[in-house]
Enzyme design. Structure first.
Site, PDB file in Angstrom:
ATOM      1  N   HIS A  23      71.495  58.255  20.631  1.00 45.04           N
ATOM      2  CA  HIS A  23      72.321  59.005  19.686  1.00 45.04           C
ATOM      3  C   HIS A  23      73.016  58.076  18.708  1.00 45.04           C
ATOM      4  O   HIS A  23      73.082  56.867  18.894  1.00 45.04           O
ATOM      5  CB  HIS A  23      73.372  59.841  20.428  1.00 45.04           C
ATOM      6  CG  HIS A  23      74.429  59.013  21.087  1.00 45.04           C
ATOM      7  ND1 HIS A  23      74.191  58.237  22.197  1.00 45.04           N
ATOM      8  CD2 HIS A  23      75.743  58.825  20.782  1.00 45.04           C
ATOM      9  CE1 HIS A  23      75.295  57.610  22.551  1.00 45.04           C
ATOM     10  NE2 HIS A  23      76.266  57.946  21.701  1.00 45.04           N
ATOM     11  N   ASP A  38      76.916  58.218  16.979  1.00 44.44           N
ATOM     12  CA  ASP A  38      78.139  58.921  17.381  1.00 44.44           C
ATOM     13  C   ASP A  38      78.508  60.073  16.434  1.00 44.44           C
ATOM     14  O   ASP A  38      78.583  59.892  15.214  1.00 44.44           O
ATOM     15  CB  ASP A  38      79.307  57.927  17.469  1.00 44.44           C
ATOM     16  CG  ASP A  38      79.121  56.971  18.648  1.00 44.44           C
ATOM     17  OD1 ASP A  38      78.552  57.392  19.673  1.00 44.44           O
ATOM     18  OD2 ASP A  38      79.526  55.806  18.515  1.00 44.44           O
ATOM     19  N   HIS A  79      72.231  54.197  19.765  1.00 42.61           N
ATOM     20  CA  HIS A  79      72.464  53.479  21.006  1.00 42.61           C
ATOM     21  C   HIS A  79      72.260  54.394  22.211  1.00 42.61           C
ATOM     22  O   HIS A  79      72.269  55.627  22.086  1.00 42.61           O
ATOM     23  CB  HIS A  79      73.841  52.822  21.025  1.00 42.61           C
ATOM     24  CG  HIS A  79      74.981  53.758  20.795  1.00 42.61           C
ATOM     25  ND1 HIS A  79      75.257  54.324  19.570  1.00 42.61           N
ATOM     26  CD2 HIS A  79      75.925  54.243  21.639  1.00 42.61           C
ATOM     27  CE1 HIS A  79      76.308  55.110  19.669  1.00 42.61           C
ATOM     28  NE2 HIS A  79      76.736  55.093  20.919  1.00 42.61           N
ATOM     29  N   ARG A 131      86.870  53.033  23.300  1.00 41.15           N
ATOM     30  CA  ARG A 131      86.168  52.914  22.013  1.00 41.15           C
ATOM     31  C   ARG A 131      87.083  53.343  20.881  1.00 41.15           C
ATOM     32  O   ARG A 131      87.790  54.357  21.012  1.00 41.15           O
ATOM     33  CB  ARG A 131      84.924  53.805  22.018  1.00 41.15           C
ATOM     34  CG  ARG A 131      84.008  53.563  20.834  1.00 41.15           C
ATOM     35  CD  ARG A 131      82.825  54.528  20.859  1.00 41.15           C
ATOM     36  NE  ARG A 131      83.153  55.777  20.200  1.00 41.15           N
ATOM     37  CZ  ARG A 131      82.462  56.911  20.321  1.00 41.15           C
ATOM     38  NH1 ARG A 131      81.401  56.963  21.092  1.00 41.15           N
ATOM     39  NH2 ARG A 131      82.838  58.005  19.676  1.00 41.15           N
TER      40      ARG A 131
HETATM   41  C1  SIN Z   1      79.073  55.547  23.494  1.00 43.33           C
HETATM   42  O1  SIN Z   1      78.153  56.267  23.171  1.00 43.33           O
HETATM   43  O2  SIN Z   1      80.010  55.301  22.768  1.00 43.33           O
HETATM   44  C2  SIN Z   1      79.037  54.871  24.850  1.00 43.33           C
HETATM   45  C3  SIN Z   1      78.313  53.572  24.761  1.00 43.33           C
HETATM   46  C4  SIN Z   1      78.394  52.791  26.037  1.00 43.33           C
HETATM   47  O3  SIN Z   1      79.129  53.180  26.952  1.00 43.33           O
HETATM   48  O4  SIN Z   1      77.735  51.758  26.137  1.00 43.33           O
END
Ligand code: SIN
Length: 275
Positions: free
Chosen positions: A101, A103, A251, A266
């Site tokens: 995805h 974000d 990611h 985050r």
């Molecule tokens: C996310 O999608 O922000 C999570 C990424 C992660 O935990 O590595």
């Protein structure tokens, strides 16, 4: 650009670089900021080690790159609505980001960047994979590019977010989650390069195509994102930071460490309407 303040060590030719020589808990001077931004735009995701930041320091670093985004569904820690909590343990029923995805692409103006610091990690596992979607576009045939450039993708939050944070006290009955239409091929506002902008989590259709046609096109593009040659895979250590560009990278947070715990915070930087 020759780097004077930082060292930049690429992970793969496709994507990712580790940055050394900077303490992110302190305000960044313009030269260091410029070098980090340059490395970020070139490598799409950059990594820092040993950055034990407070939530305020984390937010201050994020604000250097733009105003902070507030998640449409997930609650932040008390007093920090701009912080998105990443936490998975033995009792978790889902793990944030466990699928390809970009974000919150369902927002009308999706976040341009995300900066994740992990403070608790399993002994092994819990890596994050990143894909360069400029390369996905570059490797399409000329006629496929022409066809895709006329299309509008539909991105929705409903199927991801509805009920997801109920255990944290979020009652989302009556709430509408974002839905947006974005060009399927977008042009990056900084680099001017084109990339594929659809992802498995949020993209549910293509406006100009019938459902089955859209499914085939999307499945083909999702398969391209899964190709290892466009990727890197990051192994976390305590207080590592990954900072990715959501416009041209996707990611996948690998959930392969049950029953162990993986946690962090985050900060997400606002973006503009995809063009
Ligand atoms: C996310 O999608 O922000 C999570 C990424 C992660 O935990 O590595």
């Amino acid at each position: 650009m020759a780097y004077r303040r930082i060292e930049v060590d690429p992970l793969t030719p496709a994507i990712g670089a580790e940055i050394q020589g900077v303490d992110l808990s302190r305000p960044l001077d313009d030269q260091t900021y410029g070098e980090i931004h340059e490395a970020w735009m070139k490598h799409l995701v950059i990594f820092f080690r040993d950055q034990d930041l407070t939530l305020d320091q984390h937010k201050a670093f994020g604000r250097r790159f733009g105003a902070l985004h507030i998640h449409p569904a997930a609650p932040g820690p008390e007093g920090h609505p701009e912080i998105f909590v990443v936490h998975t343990d033995k009792d978790s029923t889902f793990s944030e980001g466990n699928g390809w995805h970009s974000d919150v692409s369902c927002d009308a103006e999706p976040p341009m960047g995300s900066i994740l610091r992990l403070h608790t990690l399993p002994a092994t596992g819990g890596d994050t994979l990143f894909c360069n979607t400029y390369l996905v576009y570059d490797n399409l045939s000329a006629s496929m590019k022409t066809h895709l450039e006329g299309l509008t993708a539909i991105h929705e939050g409903e199927q991801i977010f509805r009920g997801r944070y109920a255990e944290e006290g979020v009652d989302d009955s009556g709430k509408n989650y974002p839905r947006a239409e974005h060009p399927l091929i977008r042009t990056h506002p900084v680099t001017g390069r084109k990339c594929v902008y659809v992802n498995q989590a949020f993209t549910t259709g293509i406006k100009e195509l019938r459902y089955t046609e859209a499914r085939s096109v999307l499945d083909y593009l999702f398969e391209q994102v899964e190709r290892p040659k466009y990727q890197c895979r990051f192994r976390w250590r305590k207080h590592s930071i990954a900072m990715w560009d959501n416009r041209c990278a996707q990611h996948y947070a690998m959930w392969d460490y049950r029953p162990h715990t993986r946690s962090g915070f985050r900060v997400t930087v606002k973006g503009d309407k995809p063009q």
